[in-house]
Design a protein around this motif. Structure first.
Motif, PDB file in Angstrom:
ATOM      1  N   ALA A   1       0.835  -1.199   0.000  1.00 46.58           N
ATOM      2  CA  ALA A   1       0.000   0.000   0.000  1.00 46.58           C
ATOM      3  C   ALA A   1       0.873   1.253   0.000  1.00 46.58           C
ATOM      4  CB  ALA A   1      -0.909   0.003   1.222  1.00 46.58           C
ATOM      5  N   PRO A   2       0.427   2.323  -0.675  1.00 46.49           N
ATOM      6  CA  PRO A   2       1.173   3.585  -0.644  1.00 46.49           C
ATOM      7  C   PRO A   2       1.143   4.220   0.743  1.00 46.49           C
ATOM      8  CG  PRO A   2      -0.930   3.854  -1.778  1.00 46.49           C
ATOM      9  CD  PRO A   2      -0.758   2.388  -1.534  1.00 46.49           C
ATOM     10  N   LEU A   3       1.892   5.290   0.914  1.00 44.20           N
ATOM     11  CA  LEU A   3       2.119   5.865   2.246  1.00 44.20           C
ATOM     12  C   LEU A   3       1.127   6.957   2.624  1.00 44.20           C
ATOM     13  CD1 LEU A   3       6.026   6.183   2.177  1.00 44.20           C
ATOM     14  CD2 LEU A   3       4.624   4.296   3.033  1.00 44.20           C
ATOM     15  N   ARG A   4      -0.028   6.967   1.988  1.00 44.01           N
ATOM     16  CA  ARG A   4      -1.003   8.041   2.230  1.00 44.01           C
ATOM     17  C   ARG A   4      -1.260   8.283   3.703  1.00 44.01           C
ATOM     18  NH1 ARG A   4      -7.391   7.378   0.664  1.00 44.01           N
ATOM     19  NH2 ARG A   4      -8.160   9.316   1.604  1.00 44.01           N
ATOM     20  N   TYR A   5      -1.688   7.273   4.458  1.00 42.04           N
ATOM     21  CA  TYR A   5      -2.031   7.476   5.865  1.00 42.04           C
ATOM     22  C   TYR A   5      -0.795   7.634   6.735  1.00 42.04           C
ATOM     23  CZ  TYR A   5      -6.814   6.362   4.551  1.00 42.04           C
ATOM     24  OH  TYR A   5      -8.055   6.381   3.972  1.00 42.04           O
ATOM     25  N   TYR A   6       0.311   7.083   6.318  1.00 43.81           N
ATOM     26  CA  TYR A   6       1.580   7.296   7.019  1.00 43.81           C
ATOM     27  C   TYR A   6       1.941   8.786   6.991  1.00 43.81           C
ATOM     28  CZ  TYR A   6       6.628   6.885   7.966  1.00 43.81           C
ATOM     29  OH  TYR A   6       7.900   7.033   8.480  1.00 43.81           O
ATOM     30  N   TRP A   7       1.824   9.413   5.810  1.00 38.79           N
ATOM     31  CA  TRP A   7       2.114  10.845   5.699  1.00 38.79           C
ATOM     32  C   TRP A   7       1.166  11.657   6.572  1.00 38.79           C
ATOM     33  CZ3 TRP A   7       6.634  10.781   4.080  1.00 38.79           C
ATOM     34  CH2 TRP A   7       7.066  10.206   2.890  1.00 38.79           C
ATOM     35  N   LEU A   8      -0.123  11.317   6.545  1.00 40.29           N
ATOM     36  CA  LEU A   8      -1.097  12.077   7.327  1.00 40.29           C
ATOM     37  C   LEU A   8      -0.776  12.022   8.813  1.00 40.29           C
ATOM     38  CD1 LEU A   8      -4.439  11.091   5.534  1.00 40.29           C
ATOM     39  CD2 LEU A   8      -3.239  13.277   5.408  1.00 40.29           C
ATOM     40  N   GLU A   9      -0.329  10.877   9.291  1.00 40.50           N
ATOM     41  CA  GLU A   9       0.038  10.753  10.701  1.00 40.50           C
ATOM     42  C   GLU A   9       1.252  11.611  11.041  1.00 40.50           C
ATOM     43  OE1 GLU A   9       0.631   6.736  11.884  1.00 40.50           O
ATOM     44  OE2 GLU A   9      -1.315   6.053  11.155  1.00 40.50           O
ATOM     45  N   ILE A  10       2.290  11.498  10.221  1.00 37.52           N
ATOM     46  CA  ILE A  10       3.550  12.200  10.497  1.00 37.52           C
ATOM     47  C   ILE A  10       3.390  13.714  10.391  1.00 37.52           C
ATOM     48  CG2 ILE A  10       5.884  12.604   9.618  1.00 37.52           C
ATOM     49  CD1 ILE A  10       5.717  10.010  11.064  1.00 37.52           C
ATOM     50  N   LEU A  11       2.592  14.180   9.426  1.00 38.62           N
ATOM     51  CA  LEU A  11       2.505  15.610   9.131  1.00 38.62           C
ATOM     52  C   LEU A  11       1.497  16.351   9.999  1.00 38.62           C
ATOM     53  CD1 LEU A  11       2.572  15.447   5.224  1.00 38.62           C
ATOM     54  CD2 LEU A  11       4.446  16.152   6.730  1.00 38.62           C
ATOM     55  N   ASN A  12       0.604  15.626  10.657  1.00 37.61           N
ATOM     56  CA  ASN A  12      -0.446  16.294  11.419  1.00 37.61           C
ATOM     57  C   ASN A  12       0.125  17.175  12.522  1.00 37.61           C
ATOM     58  OD1 ASN A  12      -3.205  16.757  12.280  1.00 37.61           O
ATOM     59  ND2 ASN A  12      -2.715  15.448  14.032  1.00 37.61           N
ATOM     60  N   SER A  13      -0.368  18.397  12.591  1.00 35.84           N
ATOM     61  CA  SER A  13       0.037  19.320  13.652  1.00 35.84           C
ATOM     62  C   SER A  13      -1.147  20.217  13.987  1.00 35.84           C
ATOM     63  CB  SER A  13       1.236  20.178  13.218  1.00 35.84           C
ATOM     64  OG  SER A  13       0.856  21.084  12.199  1.00 35.84           O
ATOM     65  N   ARG A  14      -1.030  20.924  15.071  1.00 35.15           N
ATOM     66  CA  ARG A  14      -2.128  21.783  15.526  1.00 35.15           C
ATOM     67  C   ARG A  14      -2.427  22.896  14.525  1.00 35.15           C
ATOM     68  NH1 ARG A  14      -2.122  25.361  21.151  1.00 35.15           N
ATOM     69  NH2 ARG A  14      -4.096  26.454  20.770  1.00 35.15           N
ATOM     70  N   PHE A  15      -1.399  23.476  13.941  1.00 37.02           N
ATOM     71  CA  PHE A  15      -1.596  24.631  13.068  1.00 37.02           C
ATOM     72  C   PHE A  15      -1.783  24.236  11.599  1.00 37.02           C
ATOM     73  CE2 PHE A  15       0.971  25.999  16.717  1.00 37.02           C
ATOM     74  CZ  PHE A  15       0.113  26.952  17.251  1.00 37.02           C
ATOM     75  N   LYS A  16      -1.305  23.044  11.223  1.00 39.11           N
ATOM     76  CA  LYS A  16      -1.499  22.542   9.867  1.00 39.11           C
ATOM     77  C   LYS A  16      -1.995  21.102   9.969  1.00 39.11           C
ATOM     78  CE  LYS A  16       1.882  25.543   7.607  1.00 39.11           C
ATOM     79  NZ  LYS A  16       3.081  25.608   6.732  1.00 39.11           N
ATOM     80  N   PRO A  17      -3.271  20.962  10.319  1.00 39.32           N
ATOM     81  CA  PRO A  17      -3.792  19.626  10.605  1.00 39.32           C
ATOM     82  C   PRO A  17      -3.982  18.785   9.343  1.00 39.32           C
ATOM     83  CG  PRO A  17      -5.573  21.220  10.634  1.00 39.32           C
ATOM     84  CD  PRO A  17      -4.298  22.012  10.463  1.00 39.32           C
ATOM     85  N   SER A  18      -3.817  17.491   9.501  1.00 43.59           N
ATOM     86  CA  SER A  18      -4.145  16.562   8.429  1.00 43.59           C
ATOM     87  C   SER A  18      -5.641  16.289   8.456  1.00 43.59           C
ATOM     88  CB  SER A  18      -3.380  15.247   8.611  1.00 43.59           C
ATOM     89  OG  SER A  18      -1.991  15.451   8.537  1.00 43.59           O
ATOM     90  N   SER A  19      -6.139  15.722   7.385  1.00 48.29           N
ATOM     91  CA  SER A  19      -7.543  15.321   7.330  1.00 48.29           C
ATOM     92  C   SER A  19      -7.676  14.208   6.305  1.00 48.29           C
ATOM     93  CB  SER A  19      -8.445  16.499   6.945  1.00 48.29           C
ATOM     94  OG  SER A  19      -8.217  16.869   5.601  1.00 48.29           O
ATOM     95  N   THR A  20      -8.779  13.502   6.381  1.00 42.07           N
ATOM     96  CA  THR A  20      -9.068  12.470   5.393  1.00 42.07           C
ATOM     97  C   THR A  20     -10.527  12.557   4.990  1.00 42.07           C
ATOM     98  OG1 THR A  20      -9.247  10.083   5.023  1.00 42.07           O
ATOM     99  CG2 THR A  20      -9.371  10.831   7.287  1.00 42.07           C
ATOM    100  N   GLY A  21     -10.764  12.409   3.699  1.00 46.63           N
ATOM    101  CA  GLY A  21     -12.127  12.462   3.199  1.00 46.63           C
ATOM    102  C   GLY A  21     -12.845  11.136   3.295  1.00 46.63           C
ATOM    103  N   ALA A  22     -12.183  10.092   3.810  1.00 47.11           N
ATOM    104  CA  ALA A  22     -12.809   8.771   3.905  1.00 47.11           C
ATOM    105  C   ALA A  22     -14.034   8.809   4.805  1.00 47.11           C
ATOM    106  CB  ALA A  22     -11.803   7.748   4.414  1.00 47.11           C
ATOM    107  N   ILE A  23     -13.927   9.506   5.934  1.00 50.79           N
ATOM    108  CA  ILE A  23     -15.055   9.682   6.846  1.00 50.79           C
ATOM    109  C   ILE A  23     -14.794  10.919   7.699  1.00 50.79           C
ATOM    110  CG2 ILE A  23     -14.046   8.010   8.472  1.00 50.79           C
ATOM    111  CD1 ILE A  23     -16.990   7.348   9.298  1.00 50.79           C
ATOM    112  N   TRP A  24     -15.719  11.873   7.660  1.00 50.89           N
ATOM    113  CA  TRP A  24     -15.577  13.072   8.477  1.00 50.89           C
ATOM    114  C   TRP A  24     -16.947  13.614   8.848  1.00 50.89           C
ATOM    115  CZ3 TRP A  24     -16.226  18.173   5.933  1.00 50.89           C
ATOM    116  CH2 TRP A  24     -16.441  18.083   4.552  1.00 50.89           C
TER     117      TRP A  24
END
Length: 388
Positions: free
Chosen positions: A187-210
């Motif tokens: 599998a590609p690193l999509r969710y890996y990147w979202l975990e690593i990059l998430n921060s308070r001022f530049k939050p990650s998000s996913t359109g899978a479920i919100w």
């Protein structure tokens, strides 16, 4: 002299890379601690502080050529124990039997919306969400992709979290539920990147479920501000994150009973479409996504060069080992014990990710980014805000 100078440069570059790997490792383990804390907060909100007044929830599902996955998705939503629920499914001009499947669930109370022709200036996903939001009656809007599956108590847990922690929007990384070994280990690193990059001022998000409060969508009109966005959830997340408690990104969907099932080639296509937007979109996203994918890719050719030309590869091997360890632990957390096999596919996955970046950039430059067989609206300029 030139050869010695080249070896010295490679040694210095290796030290620099190893330092970067150490920083990534520290960041990765910090994220794991946050996941543990988030899981405790989810369980606390659900078990110890039950909802006093259940707000109505509209589950909105955009579907385009989804006949293979739509029925299980709807069955999972219909099995929900949440008391105040409406389910709306939009057929976005599908060419298969998606429309017929939606109508077959009408007896269970599923509302069917006929998709409209995509207007100029809109991305397909944003326009689908806009039409769903316009027709939703709930106080909370839950957008769910067809390949995302929930448990009977998932919606109640999400509402409990929002209510107890007074947040206006949450998005969740679903846990993979893959019967295919290729989708698990390659599998590609999509969710890996979202975990690593998430921060308070530049939050990650996913359109899978919100889930977002209906008041923030303004009957769907707020989506008009992001009509060309490839990831509208990301735009809402960044806007609401500016307000304290406005947005929360939940990294581990297992605590909420959220999972997804997507074949390997579908994951690759999704990654091509959103990789640049994960890193911020526009020119900044292009540069940052290049640096990230290249950082993970470079140790592999450097080790091969070291073997061929006879210089030391120990530093580069350590780099690959550190990065590979973080990736393998990420897979183990998602899949359980079987994820240990990912340690053998690390080089392939890192090379694959760099290839995806190249393919993604080429698609954006040519204006040929697609979603479910439809060209996504983007301008030819890579600086355009629509690449977000």
């Amino acid at each position: 002299f030139i050869i010695m100078l080249m070896f010295d440069f490679i040694f210095f570059l290796g030290i620099l890379w190893l330092s970067g790997c150490g920083i990534i490792a520290v960041r990765f383990f910090y994220v794991q601690m946050r996941i543990i804390r988030q899981n405790r907060r989810v369980n606390y909100a659900y078990r110890r502080r039950p909802i006093k007044d259940y707000p109505s929830v509209s589950v909105c599902i955009p579907a385009r050529n989804e006949m293979h996955a739509l029925a299980p998705c709807l069955e999972a939503v219909l099995a929900s124990k949440y008391p105040k629920l409406e389910i709306i499914v939009l057929d976005d001009e599908s060419s298969d039997q998606t429309k017929e499947i939606i109508r077959s669930f009408a007896h269970a109370g599923v509302r069917f919306i006929e998709g409209e022709t995509l207007p100029e200036g809109w991305s397909g996903k944003s326009f689908a969400l806009y039409n769903l939001a316009k027709n939703a009656l709930g106080k909370e809007i839950l957008f769910v992709d067809v390949d995302t599956h929930i448990q009977p108590d998932t919606i109640e847990k999400m509402v409990a979290y929002k209510e107890n922690y007074s947040t206006k929007m949450i998005s969740v990384i679903p846990s993979p539920r893959q019967p295919w070994i290729r989708g698990l280990l390659f599998a590609p690193l999509r969710y890996y990147w979202l975990e690593i990059l998430n921060s308070r001022f530049k939050p990650s998000s996913t359109g899978a479920i919100w889930m977002i409060s209906a008041s923030e969508l303004l009957d769907g009109s707020a989506l008009q501000n992001y009509k060309s966005a490839i990831s509208p959830d990301g735009r809402f997340a960044r806007t609401l994150a500016k307000v304290k408690g406005g947005y929360t990104f939940l990294i581990h969907g297992q605590a909420l009973g959220i999972s997804f099932q997507k074949r390997w080639h579908s994951q690759i296509e999704t990654e091509k479409r959103i990789l640049i937007s994960i890193f911020g979109g526009r020119l900044k996203g292009v540069l940052l996504s290049f640096l990230a994918t290249f950082f993970y890719f470079l140790p592999i050719p450097m080790i091969l060069m070291a073997v061929i030309y006879g210089f030391s590869y120990i530093i580069w091997l350590n780099c690959l080992a550190i990065l590979g360890l973080t990736y393998t632990l990420h897979v183990i957390r998602q899949f359980g014990g079987a994820g240990i096999l990912a340690i053998f596919t690390v080089p392939y996955v890192f090379v694959q990710e760099f290839y995806i970046w190249v393919a993604s950039l080429a698609s954006y430059l040519k204006g040929s980014v697609t979603w479910k067989g439809r060209t996504v609206y983007v301008r030819k300029s890579i600086k355009d805000r629509s690449i977000q």
